[in-house]
Design an enzyme around this catalytic site. Structure first.
Site, short mmCIF file in Angstrom:
data_model
loop_
_atom_site.label_atom_id
_atom_site.label_comp_id
_atom_site.label_asym_id
_atom_site.label_seq_id
_atom_site.Cartn_x
_atom_site.Cartn_y
_atom_site.Cartn_z
N SER A 17 0.82 -1.22 0.00
CA SER A 17 0.00 0.00 0.00
C SER A 17 0.86 1.26 0.00
O SER A 17 0.54 2.24 -0.69
CB SER A 17 -0.97 0.01 1.19
OG SER A 17 -0.30 0.10 2.42
N ARG A 99 12.77 -7.90 5.74
CA ARG A 99 14.04 -8.60 5.84
C ARG A 99 15.06 -7.67 6.49
O ARG A 99 15.10 -6.47 6.19
CB ARG A 99 14.58 -8.98 4.45
CG ARG A 99 13.67 -9.91 3.66
CD ARG A 99 13.58 -11.29 4.25
NE ARG A 99 14.88 -11.94 4.33
CZ ARG A 99 15.13 -13.03 5.05
NH1 ARG A 99 14.17 -13.55 5.80
NH2 ARG A 99 16.32 -13.58 5.05
N ILE A 100 15.87 -8.22 7.39
CA ILE A 100 16.98 -7.46 7.96
C ILE A 100 18.11 -7.51 6.95
O ILE A 100 18.54 -8.59 6.52
CB ILE A 100 17.40 -8.03 9.32
CG1 ILE A 100 16.27 -7.84 10.34
CG2 ILE A 100 18.69 -7.35 9.81
CD1 ILE A 100 16.54 -8.46 11.69
N ASN A 115 13.54 3.92 4.91
CA ASN A 115 12.58 2.96 5.43
C ASN A 115 11.48 3.72 6.17
O ASN A 115 11.66 4.85 6.60
CB ASN A 115 13.29 2.00 6.41
CG ASN A 115 12.36 0.93 6.95
OD1 ASN A 115 11.60 0.31 6.21
ND2 ASN A 115 12.41 0.70 8.25
N HIS A 117 8.90 3.10 9.47
CA HIS A 117 8.76 2.22 10.64
C HIS A 117 7.57 2.70 11.47
O HIS A 117 7.45 3.90 11.76
CB HIS A 117 10.03 2.27 11.49
CG HIS A 117 9.96 1.37 12.69
ND1 HIS A 117 10.09 0.01 12.59
CD2 HIS A 117 9.75 1.65 14.00
CE1 HIS A 117 9.96 -0.52 13.80
NE2 HIS A 117 9.75 0.45 14.67
#
Length: 198
Positions: A17, A99-100, A115, A117
């Site tokens: 989304s 994924r880290i 990113n 968060h």
């Protein structure tokens, strides 16, 4: 006048989304003619990610790099980098990419990897952020867009939005309220990245 082409590559693991909102905003606000910016590709670690079909429907190139096919994080990240670099990205956007990433991957895209968060970092890095905020008795929660560094959910904050934690909230109801803010601030943060670089 538009400058040289600047490609965005978006990484997803699920419904996409946030990816879709960024791509639609880029079209609506004519990023390509204003700054030479376009969403060039969407890449997922899961072939079942619903966001891949959304991206295809918008005419965006897609690829899948299944993490389960690789013996190590380093091997997976190496193939992921190869797929991303085919598009010469000016910016790599993590949008629900679960994924880290290895330090080598992060270093390769230093300064052009962001990113989103679902917490007000530095509070609640990692998983289960909404339940942790509720359990801690927080009266507000929110979302953070940040530069990615080798340390999980750290890096320079680029944008934040705050939402109230309401009496009776569950992790699900709080997550839904936070998601509406994600859809507002992530396209703005991406746009600001290119405005600064213009």
């Amino acid at each position: 006048m538009a400058t040289a082409q600047k490609n965005i590559v978006i990484l997803i693991s699920g419904g996409g989304s946030n990816m879709a909102v960024i791509a639609r905003t880029a079209e609506k606000e004519a990023w390509r003619s204003r700054w030479g910016v376009q969403v060039a590709a969407v890449i997922s670690n899961k072939a079942s990610a619903g966001g891949l079909e959304l991206a295809k429907g918008m005419g965006i190139a897609t690829a899948v790099v299944p993490h389960t096919a690789y013996a190590s994080r380093e091997a997976f990240d190496a193939e992921l980098m190869a797929q991303i670099d085919r598009h010469s990205p000016a910016l790599v956007v993590l949008a629900g990419f679960m994924r880290i990433l290895t330090p080598g991957f992060v270093a390769h895209y230093a300064g052009r990897l962001i990113n989103i968060h679902p917490s007000l970092l530095p509070a609640f890095p990692g998983l289960h952020t909404h339940q942790r905020a509720i359990d801690a008795g927080c009266t507000v929660a929110g979302v953070t867009v940040h530069q990615v560094t080798a340390e999980l959910d750290h890096g320079e904050t680029l944008a934040q939005a705050v939402v109230p934690v309401l009496p009776g909230d569950t992790a699900e109801t709080l997550a839904a309220r936070v998601l509406t803010q994600e859809h507002l601030i992530y396209p703005k943060a991406v746009r600001a990245f290119f405005e600064r670089a213009a």
